[in-house]
Design an enzyme around this catalytic site. Structure first.
Site, PDB file in Angstrom:
ATOM      1  N   CYS A 131       0.839  -1.207   0.000  1.00 32.27           N
ATOM      2  CA  CYS A 131       0.000   0.000   0.000  1.00 32.27           C
ATOM      3  C   CYS A 131       0.871   1.253   0.000  1.00 32.27           C
ATOM      4  O   CYS A 131       1.390   1.660   1.044  1.00 32.27           O
ATOM      5  CB  CYS A 131      -0.922  -0.031   1.224  1.00 32.27           C
ATOM      6  SG  CYS A 131      -1.995   1.419   1.327  1.00 32.27           S
ATOM      7  N   CYS A 134      -0.426   4.157   2.083  1.00 30.90           N
ATOM      8  CA  CYS A 134      -0.254   3.957   3.525  1.00 30.90           C
ATOM      9  C   CYS A 134       1.199   4.183   3.951  1.00 30.90           C
ATOM     10  O   CYS A 134       1.461   4.792   4.974  1.00 30.90           O
ATOM     11  CB  CYS A 134      -0.619   2.530   3.915  1.00 30.90           C
ATOM     12  SG  CYS A 134      -2.162   1.958   3.213  1.00 30.90           S
ATOM     13  N   ASP A 135       2.134   3.657   3.187  1.00 33.54           N
ATOM     14  CA  ASP A 135       3.500   3.535   3.691  1.00 33.54           C
ATOM     15  C   ASP A 135       4.546   4.376   2.962  1.00 33.54           C
ATOM     16  O   ASP A 135       5.698   4.419   3.394  1.00 33.54           O
ATOM     17  CB  ASP A 135       3.920   2.047   3.659  1.00 33.54           C
ATOM     18  CG  ASP A 135       3.080   1.213   4.623  1.00 33.54           C
ATOM     19  OD1 ASP A 135       2.605   1.782   5.618  1.00 33.54           O
ATOM     20  OD2 ASP A 135       2.893   0.011   4.368  1.00 33.54           O
TER      21      ASP A 135
HETATM   22  C1  FAD Z   1       0.751  -4.047   4.804  1.00 34.54           C
HETATM   23  C2  FAD Z   1      -0.460  -3.131   4.816  1.00 34.54           C
HETATM   24  C3  FAD Z   1      -0.360  -1.879   5.408  1.00 34.54           C
HETATM   25  C4  FAD Z   1      -1.459  -1.032   5.446  1.00 34.54           C
HETATM   26  N1  FAD Z   1      -1.330   0.176   6.047  1.00 34.54           N
HETATM   27  C5  FAD Z   1      -2.399   1.012   6.115  1.00 34.54           C
HETATM   28  C6  FAD Z   1      -2.299   2.293   6.743  1.00 34.54           C
HETATM   29  O1  FAD Z   1      -1.226   2.672   7.230  1.00 34.54           O
HETATM   30  N2  FAD Z   1      -3.401   3.083   6.753  1.00 34.54           N
HETATM   31  C7  FAD Z   1      -4.589   2.712   6.188  1.00 34.54           C
HETATM   32  O2  FAD Z   1      -5.556   3.468   6.239  1.00 34.54           O
HETATM   33  N3  FAD Z   1      -4.703   1.513   5.573  1.00 34.54           N
HETATM   34  C8  FAD Z   1      -3.648   0.661   5.520  1.00 34.54           C
HETATM   35  N4  FAD Z   1      -3.754  -0.544   4.864  1.00 34.54           N
HETATM   36  C9  FAD Z   1      -5.031  -0.868   4.208  1.00 34.54           C
HETATM   37  C10 FAD Z   1      -6.042  -1.345   5.253  1.00 34.54           C
HETATM   38  O3  FAD Z   1      -5.447  -2.355   6.022  1.00 34.54           O
HETATM   39  C11 FAD Z   1      -7.300  -1.875   4.560  1.00 34.54           C
HETATM   40  O4  FAD Z   1      -7.842  -0.876   3.724  1.00 34.54           O
HETATM   41  C12 FAD Z   1      -8.342  -2.271   5.596  1.00 34.54           C
HETATM   42  O5  FAD Z   1      -7.797  -3.252   6.463  1.00 34.54           O
HETATM   43  C13 FAD Z   1      -9.594  -2.825   4.947  1.00 34.54           C
HETATM   44  O6  FAD Z   1     -10.454  -3.246   5.972  1.00 34.54           O
HETATM   45  P1  FAD Z   1     -11.585  -4.336   5.705  1.00 34.54           P
HETATM   46  O7  FAD Z   1     -12.228  -4.543   7.030  1.00 34.54           O
HETATM   47  O8  FAD Z   1     -12.434  -3.919   4.569  1.00 34.54           O
HETATM   48  O9  FAD Z   1     -10.835  -5.648   5.225  1.00 34.54           O
HETATM   49  P2  FAD Z   1      -9.618  -6.514   5.870  1.00 34.54           P
HETATM   50  O10 FAD Z   1      -8.801  -5.702   6.796  1.00 34.54           O
HETATM   51  O11 FAD Z   1      -8.984  -7.124   4.683  1.00 34.54           O
HETATM   52  O12 FAD Z   1     -10.395  -7.601   6.719  1.00 34.54           O
HETATM   53  C14 FAD Z   1     -11.072  -8.654   6.121  1.00 34.54           C
HETATM   54  C15 FAD Z   1     -11.534  -9.605   7.185  1.00 34.54           C
HETATM   55  O13 FAD Z   1     -12.378 -10.595   6.581  1.00 34.54           O
HETATM   56  C16 FAD Z   1     -12.045 -11.856   7.081  1.00 34.54           C
HETATM   57  N5  FAD Z   1     -12.464 -12.882   6.110  1.00 34.54           N
HETATM   58  C17 FAD Z   1     -12.109 -13.016   4.812  1.00 34.54           C
HETATM   59  N6  FAD Z   1     -12.697 -14.095   4.274  1.00 34.54           N
HETATM   60  C18 FAD Z   1     -13.451 -14.650   5.263  1.00 34.54           C
HETATM   61  C19 FAD Z   1     -14.290 -15.805   5.361  1.00 34.54           C
HETATM   62  N7  FAD Z   1     -14.489 -16.623   4.314  1.00 34.54           N
HETATM   63  N8  FAD Z   1     -14.876 -16.080   6.549  1.00 34.54           N
HETATM   64  C20 FAD Z   1     -14.699 -15.244   7.619  1.00 34.54           C
HETATM   65  N9  FAD Z   1     -13.921 -14.146   7.582  1.00 34.54           N
HETATM   66  C21 FAD Z   1     -13.310 -13.868   6.417  1.00 34.54           C
HETATM   67  C22 FAD Z   1     -10.549 -11.801   7.328  1.00 34.54           C
HETATM   68  O14 FAD Z   1     -10.150 -12.769   8.261  1.00 34.54           O
HETATM   69  C23 FAD Z   1     -10.419 -10.383   7.882  1.00 34.54           C
HETATM   70  O15 FAD Z   1     -10.663 -10.397   9.265  1.00 34.54           O
HETATM   71  C24 FAD Z   1      -2.685  -1.416   4.837  1.00 34.54           C
HETATM   72  C25 FAD Z   1      -2.786  -2.680   4.226  1.00 34.54           C
HETATM   73  C26 FAD Z   1      -1.695  -3.538   4.230  1.00 34.54           C
HETATM   74  C27 FAD Z   1      -1.836  -4.899   3.586  1.00 34.54           C
END
Ligand code: FAD
Length: 307
Positions: A131, A134-135
């Site tokens: 990302c 983000c970083d």
């Molecule tokens: C390395 C990295 C660094 C980042 N740094 C930042 C930052 O500094 N600032 C920022 O704003 N954003 C950052 N991001 C982006 C941010 O993490 C994401 O935009 C955010 O986490 C999205 O949230 P979400 O809840 O939509 O999905 P996710 O965080 O992807 O969560 C998805 C969830 O769904 C669950 N899941 C998936 N499939 C299933 C299933 N079949 N059954 C049950 N559960 C399931 C997973 O276990 C997980 O808990 C970063 C991302 C990464 C990879």
């Protein structure tokens, strides 16, 4: 019978849990294979409002979970392996056990594609990132590498050139998938250097706990060499976690949920939240905002049905 089941425990799922718990709906959150979601992979998060010094990603999502639990949200470890959304109540299969719910919030995220190298995985959050938004800020005046050949790789390379002393864009083929306009823009950027026909064989240095360089290989000549690098950014796409809803929740060709306005999907009573529907912003704050929207839609939907 549940009022609301939330699939996913990232920012979107946790925020939806806080709101639905405070609305007395006793949500059940299915944590999935990655409890805490993508933020649990990273270290310092500096762009989530409310934390002037930043906060570590795992701590941020853990705080959200505790906040939801304080209001009565329940968390269940496990993966959803199947769903039946053909009629109500909806049926959700968690590793063999079916549960029923009146409404569903899908907050299952979109996982970044990684190269799959052992050391790459160990260095996520310590120089390896997926990302740039983000970083990128952490790599001011440093050497940055971007992996990929599509539009997002070009966009990330251009963005990162604002910070890095140099940006090397590594692509395994000669030809790029990126659109001409994006490619031309990157090529015109004096800070971006292109390395085509090149694969990454390894990322160093796990013993130092931080990225110091990579092992590269030319796929045509097989010549291999090491290159110093501080920030290693993957831009090879994301995979939305929507397999278990296939043929039921409408998605685009890549598997992202198609929104029917607000947090609505094509199925009444099933709502989307976060990266699983968002291929554009993909941030913790936007995912949390989307979790809030889905929760409010659930409250109104259940209220209208007299629950
Ligand atoms: C390395 C990295 C660094 C980042 N740094 C930042 C930052 O500094 N600032 C920022 O704003 N954003 C950052 N991001 C982006 C941010 O993490 C994401 O935009 C955010 O986490 C999205 O949230 P979400 O809840 O939509 O999905 P996710 O965080 O992807 O969560 C998805 C969830 O769904 C669950 N899941 C998936 N499939 C299933 C299933 N079949 N059954 C049950 N559960 C399931 C997973 O276990 C997980 O808990 C970063 C991302 C990464 C990879």
């Amino acid at each position: 019978m549940r009022n609301v089941v939330i699939i996913g425990s990232g920012c979107a799922g946790n925020t939806a849990a806080i709101y639905t718990a405070r609305a007395n709906l006793k949500p059940l959150v299915i944590s999935g294979h990655e409890a805490g979601g993508q933020l649990s992979l990273t270290t310092l998060v500096e762009n989530f409002p409310g934390f002037p010094e930043g906060i570590n990603g795992p701590e941020l999502v853990e705080n959200m979970r505790k906040q939801a639990q304080n209001f009565g949200a329940e968390y269940l470890a496990g993966n959803v392996v199947d769903t039946d959304l053909s009629g109500r109540p909806f049926r959700i299969n968690i590793e063999g056990e079916w549960i029923e719910t009146r409404t569903l919030i899908v907050a299952s995220g979109a996982s970044a594609r990684w190269l799959g190298l052992e050391n790459e995985q160990k260095l996520i959050g310590h120089g390896v990132s997926s990302c740039a938004t983000c970083d990128g800020f952490f790599y001011r005046g440093r050497k940055i590498m971007v992996i990929g050949g599509g539009d997002s790789a070009m966009e990330e390379a251009n963005f990162l050139s604002r910070f890095g002393s140099e940006v090397t864009l590594v692509h395994c083929r000669e030809e790029f998938r990126a659109s001409k306009i994006m490619l031309d823009r990157a090529r015109a950027n004096p800070k971006i250097k292109f390395l085509t026909n090149t694969m990454v064989d390894d990322v160093y240095d796990v013993s130092k706990g931080v990225v110091t360089g990579v092992r590269l290989r030319n796929v045509k000549t097989n010549a291999a060499w090491d290159q110093e690098v501080d920030g290693f950014f993957l831009a090879i796409g994301h995979v939305p976690n929507t397999k278990v809803f296939k043929g039921q929740i409408e998605t685009d060709a890549d598997g992202y949920i198609i929104s029917k306005g607000g947090a609505r999907t094509n199925i009444q009573g099933v709502f989307h939240a976060g990266d699983v529907q968002d291929r554009v912003y993909r941030q913790a704050i936007t995912a949390s905002g989307a979790g809030c929207m889905a929760a409010i839609e659930v409250e109104r939907f259940l209220e209208a049905e007299g629950h």
